[in-house]
Design an enzyme around this catalytic site. Structure first.
Site, PDB file in Angstrom:
ATOM      1  N   GLU A   1      15.461   7.969  -3.367  1.00  0.00           N
ATOM      2  CA  GLU A   1      15.464   8.785  -2.162  1.00  0.00           C
ATOM      3  C   GLU A   1      15.166   7.858  -0.991  1.00  0.00           C
ATOM      4  OE1 GLU A   1      12.852   8.386  -4.106  1.00  0.00           O
ATOM      5  OE2 GLU A   1      11.629   7.475  -2.530  1.00  0.00           O
TER       6      GLU A   1
ATOM      7  N   LYS B   1      10.221  -4.551   1.525  1.00  0.00           N
ATOM      8  CA  LYS B   1      10.719  -3.614   0.507  1.00  0.00           C
ATOM      9  C   LYS B   1      11.667  -4.269  -0.504  1.00  0.00           C
ATOM     10  CE  LYS B   1       9.971   0.886   2.564  1.00  0.00           C
ATOM     11  NZ  LYS B   1       9.515   0.583   3.953  1.00  0.00           N
TER      12      LYS B   1
ATOM     13  N   SER C   1       4.539  -6.725   7.686  1.00  0.00           N
ATOM     14  CA  SER C   1       5.417  -6.195   6.638  1.00  0.00           C
ATOM     15  C   SER C   1       6.902  -6.199   7.012  1.00  0.00           C
ATOM     16  CB  SER C   1       4.988  -4.771   6.261  1.00  0.00           C
ATOM     17  OG  SER C   1       4.886  -3.949   7.400  1.00  0.00           O
TER      18      SER C   1
HETATM   19  C1  LIG Z   1       8.345   1.172   4.532  1.00  0.00           C
HETATM   20  C2  LIG Z   1       7.571   0.250   5.349  1.00  0.00           C
HETATM   21  C3  LIG Z   1       6.156   0.260   5.363  1.00  0.00           C
HETATM   22  C4  LIG Z   1       5.340   1.281   4.632  1.00  0.00           C
HETATM   23  O1  LIG Z   1       5.463   1.289   3.247  1.00  0.00           O
HETATM   24  P1  LIG Z   1       4.331   0.741   2.265  1.00  0.00           P
HETATM   25  O2  LIG Z   1       4.796   1.182   0.944  1.00  0.00           O
HETATM   26  O3  LIG Z   1       3.032   1.359   2.680  1.00  0.00           O
HETATM   27  O4  LIG Z   1       4.286  -0.733   2.421  1.00  0.00           O
HETATM   28  C5  LIG Z   1       5.489  -0.697   6.093  1.00  0.00           C
HETATM   29  N1  LIG Z   1       6.159  -1.609   6.824  1.00  0.00           N
HETATM   30  C6  LIG Z   1       7.504  -1.661   6.865  1.00  0.00           C
HETATM   31  C7  LIG Z   1       8.165  -2.691   7.693  1.00  0.00           C
HETATM   32  C8  LIG Z   1       8.253  -0.735   6.130  1.00  0.00           C
HETATM   33  O5  LIG Z   1       9.592  -0.782   6.172  1.00  0.00           O
END
Ligand SMILES: *Cc1c(COP(=O)(O)O)cnc(C)c1O
Length: 405
Positions: free
Chosen positions: A123, A101, A388
């Site tokens: 938000e 993020k 992610s």
């Molecule tokens: C917020 C989050 C997501 C989901 O958000 P996307 O916008 O779909 O990427 C995925 N993985 C992690 C670790 C997150 O914090």
């Protein structure tokens, strides 16, 4: 590469179009006041964020502050256990703050600084986006207002503490169900009042144009890095790439590196407890076209056509829609969207931890689970999974609800 009549050589020039559409999806369904603010942000994005100076500064920040490039790791023990397919992960868990993020928050906040804004507004639901934006605001010396429902404030105490330590102002939203939806509405209201001094920083590739485009572009660093690194490591492209899809930012950025390649692309949504409405958050799998939060996409609706209640064990994936570009790529068939349920993602959480020494976020565990499943259907080749984020935030919850497996 031409796929279903779309030339992916020039895809990024044409999608979205000037009104923010990816085929039928996208657009900016907002009040006239906010239309003005969106227009200003779009113009700033094209003039400022595409300038040499901005790109150079963002690259330096990514290197010196975020710790980019993040590596790709070969999952050697897990691959050997599965057989003939090689699994790899792109390590967004090693990005500063532990997830992808920050990639778009640093871009959005740098744009705010260049535009002469004093404040960033957003938000947050689970608090992950709030923490990333509070981090970016602290770095650039911007004020930061994070709107959050009372229910979420109670549930997410550690992230509320992090935001406050980073100097953000956490604004409690006390009406309605007191969760993400109300927080989005309150943040947009605040933005409509304050847009002369503030910029709205959305948390994914959702919301009105230009956000789905901006966030994808800022996140595309993940896919561009990953492609180059993978080819450098193995001499070829991966056969398949996999990422989880909530709003769709980590996947959109990751996929951007591979859309024009002969690579199978999989976007994985949360099936939660099962396919009944209310038990999952698989909006591309089960949703229908509709407008919410300022954009047209595939979404899960209740009987009144309003956003339906959704569920997933991973709070970062439980959103009743996904970005318009995903809806477009879904209809086109260029990306295959599939689902993974809670149970399989928890298994994958432990499998990656035990076999490789990497504790994944529960969101990312959905992608890992699918990568493992996919590998079992292939006779040879390679699968690259976008990890992610890291799972430290999920450990207490998993131990309490699932125990140690
Ligand atoms: C917020 C989050 C997501 C989901 O958000 P996307 O916008 O779909 O990427 C995925 N993985 C992690 C670790 C997150 O914090």
């Amino acid at each position: 590469m031409i796929y279903n009549g779309i030339d992916f050589d020039t895809y990024f020039k044409h999608y979205p179009d000037e009104n923010g559409y990816f085929g039928p999806y996208g657009g900016a369904y907002v009040s006239d006041e906010l239309k003005q603010a969106m227009k200003e942000t779009t113009e700033a994005y094209f003039t400022i964020a595409k300038s040499r100076k901005f790109i150079d500064e963002l690259r330096r920040i990514r290197r010196e502050f975020q710790g980019r490039p993040t590596p790709i790791s070969h999952l050697e023990r897990l691959s050997n256990k599965l057989g003939n397919v090689q699994l790899y992960v792109k390590r967004e868990d090693l990005n500063h703050t532990g997830a992808h993020k920050l990639n778009h928050c640093m871009g959005e906040a740098l744009l705010a600084k260049y535009m002469g804004k004093k404040k960033v507004i957003a938000e947050t639901g689970a608090g992950q986006h709030g923490v990333a934006l509070a981090t970016a605001a602290a770095y650039f010396g911007l004020e930061c207002d994070i709107y959050m429902g009372s229910v979420d404030i109670k549930k997410q105490a550690p992230n509320v503490a992090r935001m406050k330590i980073l100097g953000a102002n956490v604004v409690e939203v006390t009406h309605g169900l007191q969760t993400l939806k109300e927080a989005v509405d309150a943040a947009f209201d605040a933005y409509a009042r304050e847009y002369k001094d503030a910029i709205y920083c959305i948390g994914s590739v959702v919301g009105p144009h230009p956000f789905p485009m901006m966030v994808r572009d800022f996140q595309s660093v993940v896919g561009i890095e990953a492609r180059e690194q993978f080819v450098g490591m193995t001499g070829e492209l991966p056969d398949a790439v996999v990422a989880c899809v909530g709003g769709g930012s980590n996947s959109a950025g990751f996929f951007a590196g591979f859309l024009n390649d002969p690579v199978d692309i999989y976007g994985i949504e949360p099936l939660g407890r099962g396919p009944k409405l209310g038990d999952h958050a698989a909006s591309l799998q089960y949703g229908t076209e509709g407008v919410m939060h300022g954009f047209n996409s595939l979404m899960l609706k209740d009987e009144n056509g309003d956003p339906a209640p959704v569920y997933s064990v991973s709070s970062g994936l439980d959103y009743p829609s996904s970005g318009p570009e995903h809806a477009f790529l879904h209809d086109l068939g260029r990306v295959k969207y599939d689902v993974i349920n809670d149970e399989d993602s928890i298994d994958a959480f432990f499998e990656l931890s035990r076999m490789e020494g990497i504790i994944p976020a529960l969101e990312s565990s959905h992608a890992v689970a699918y990568g493992i499943k996919l590998a079992k259907t292939m006779s040879h080749g390679s699968v690259l999974i976008n990890l992610s984020g890291r799972g430290d935030k999920d450990m207490d919850y998993i131990i309490e609800h699932y125990g140690i497996r």
